[in-house]
Design a protein around this motif. Structure first.
Motif: not given
Length: 512
Positions: A280-281, A285-286, A305-309, A418-419
């Motif tokens: 998840s980490m 980031v990636y 979406s991958v980052a949020h999940m 994300g921002a």
């Protein structure tokens, strides 16, 4: 318990199924109307379901249950708890919007397209209502078929490659899960999911079982590094396909972790928590950095979406109430917000037929209504307080902090990144000079497009301002899950828990 006196869950499956078959025998316009009416009727039944759901602490965990033996141990067993209720409502809410989004965009094989979407609604609801192990597996895997067809027939120029990649990734990940299910049914002598959730599997077997389920759910989420099918699928899928893929299908992985991995294999979940946190980490980031350099709007939203999940997975495995409630709210919020962002892309793609970010600019001048909705959904994706995005991410990270402050620190960078990529996207699309003639000629939102955006915007604000209405039905069931996994809860490294400072064990002999 079924307080309504009629099999509402079977009815919710039967209506879209019957409509899907009927769509194949009518013309395009009638197929559109039939699909819209069927999804609206199902949504009305969902509202009845929510109103009659008993969320009180003394109410039964499983409600609106149905049980009909078929052969051997296999049975038509349906029922929901508060967690399933919320995911069903998300599905029912997005389906009419998907039908409306396809009203003008899909012109070829319209009856087949509508039938595929209705069939997919049946399978998605089935996943969240199934109480038999193999019935769940059938619904879970069969959901691949309509999405495979939607991408492969109505997708973009590389649709065949994307559809095969989507199908193979998700199917291969589930083969191990089926083997594990067969062993579990033999070991526990039941295929009834509520019974399996309270069955104590041997600790030495839990690790292998957990890994078998993880292989399937990690691909569905999708977690890094098995996420690569998602950007391709999103880019090639039609707009409504992307909405339902991001809105509901990705949530099946998170639902699987809640329904299977955590309650059935709590010791293995605690032992392998480092796998979840580590992947998840990296994902946060990636994929956020990859999103920053995208030129295709759909690819950017897909990587986000991958980052949020990944925020969902760390919350689920935080082994505390804040993490679990936060993960559920992130799933609901992401389903709404990412779906809305794909709709925003679809609106301008229908006008200019390109998703390249550099082709746009200055849309706030000639499309002010569009720019307003796009801004709201961008802010919700970033996690602005007052929107649905803030509530879930805050709770999920607060829960994770009780387990690992380092994991929380790394994953919090995802909010900053994300921002960066979402505001950068919005600036390049909505602001700047309106210097392209074809962009200048683009009309603002039509009445149909307003009906796509406005309901999602209302729920995003509702969830941000009053999240309790979404948390209340799930609270008892999350408490039940916590009681089940409490014995395996890992020791956290945070110096503050539940607002009270922890005194170091070296000073007092024990932590208070």
């Amino acid at each position: 318990m079924n307080s309504l006196g009629f099999p509402i869950l079977s009815l919710m499956l039967a209506i879209p199924m019957a409509a899907a078959v009927a769509c194949l025998y009518v013309n395009a316009q009638n197929a559109r109307m039939l699909a819209l009416v069927a999804t609206l009727v199902d949504l009305a039944l969902g509202v009845v379901l929510w109103i009659n759901f008993d969320a009180s602490p003394l109410g039964p965990q499983w409600q609106f249950t149905e049980y009909q033996p078929i052969f051997g141990r296999f049975a038509w067993a349906l029922g929901i708890d508060g967690i399933a209720l919320m995911l069903i409502m998300l599905t029912l809410f997005l389906m009419p919007i998907c039908i409306l989004a396809s009203w003008e965009a899909i012109e070829k094989r319209v009856p087949e397209y509508m039938a595929a979407f209705l069939f997919m609604e049946v399978l998605m609801i089935g996943v969240f209502t199934a109480q038999d192990l193999f019935l769940f597996y059938i619904f879970f895997e069969a959901g691949l078929i309509p999405m495979y067809l939607i991408i492969g027939i109505w997708g973009g120029k590389d649709r065949i490659y994307a559809s095969y990649k989507f199908f193979l990734y998700t199917l291969l990940g589930s083969v191990l899960m089926l083997i594990a299910m067969l062993w579990m049914a033999r070991e526990a002598d039941t295929t009834f999911i509520p019974a399996l959730m309270n069955y104590d599997f041997p600790v030495e077997a839990q690790t292998l079982l957990w890994l078998a389920f993880f292989a399937s759910f990690a691909v569905k989420m999708p977690m890094w590094p098995v996420h690569t099918w998602l950007p391709d699928a999103h880019v090639q899928a039609p707009t409504a396909g992307s909405v339902i893929l991001a809105g509901v299908l990705l949530k099946m992985g998170g639902y699987g972790f809640i329904r299977f991995s955590l309650p059935m294999f709590p010791e293995a979940s605690a032992e392998l928590i480092w796998v979840i946190f580590g992947l998840s980490m990296i994902a946060v980031v990636y994929t956020s950095l990859v999103a920053l350099v995208q030129q295709d709007m759909k690819k950017l939203i897909a990587y986000s979406s991958v980052a949020h999940m990944a925020i969902v997975t760390i919350g689920l495995f935080a082994f505390n109430r804040q993490g679990l409630e936060g993960a559920m709210i992130v799933m609901l919020s992401h389903g709404l917000v990412s779906g809305a962002l794909f709709l925003c892309v679809g609106v301008i793609y229908d006008r200019l037929h390109t998703r390249e970010i550099g082709r746009y600019g200055g849309l706030s001048i000639n499309m002010p209504k569009y720019a307003l909705f796009f801004m709201l959904f961008t802010m919700a994706s970033v996690g602005l307080p007052g929107t649905s995005g803030f509530v879930g991410e805050f709770l999920s990270l607060a829960g994770t902090y009780q387990v690992s402050s380092w994991v929380t620190l790394v994953c919090t960078t995802g909010i900053i990144l994300g921002a960066a990529y979402m505001l950068y996207l919005y600036r390049r699309v909505a602001f700047g000079e309106l210097d392209k003639d074809d962009v200048r000629a683009m009309p603002d939102l039509s009445h149909r497009e307003m009906w796509l955006m406005a309901p999602i915007a209302a729920v995003v604000l509702w969830m941000g301002v009053y999240p309790e209405s979404f948390m209340a039905p799930m609270r008892r069931d999350i408490g039940t899950l916590l009681a089940r996994i409490e014995r395996a809860k890992p020791v956290g490294d945070a110096q503050f828990a539940m607002g009270k400072p922890q005194v170091k064990a070296e000073a007092h002999g024990e932590a208070h």
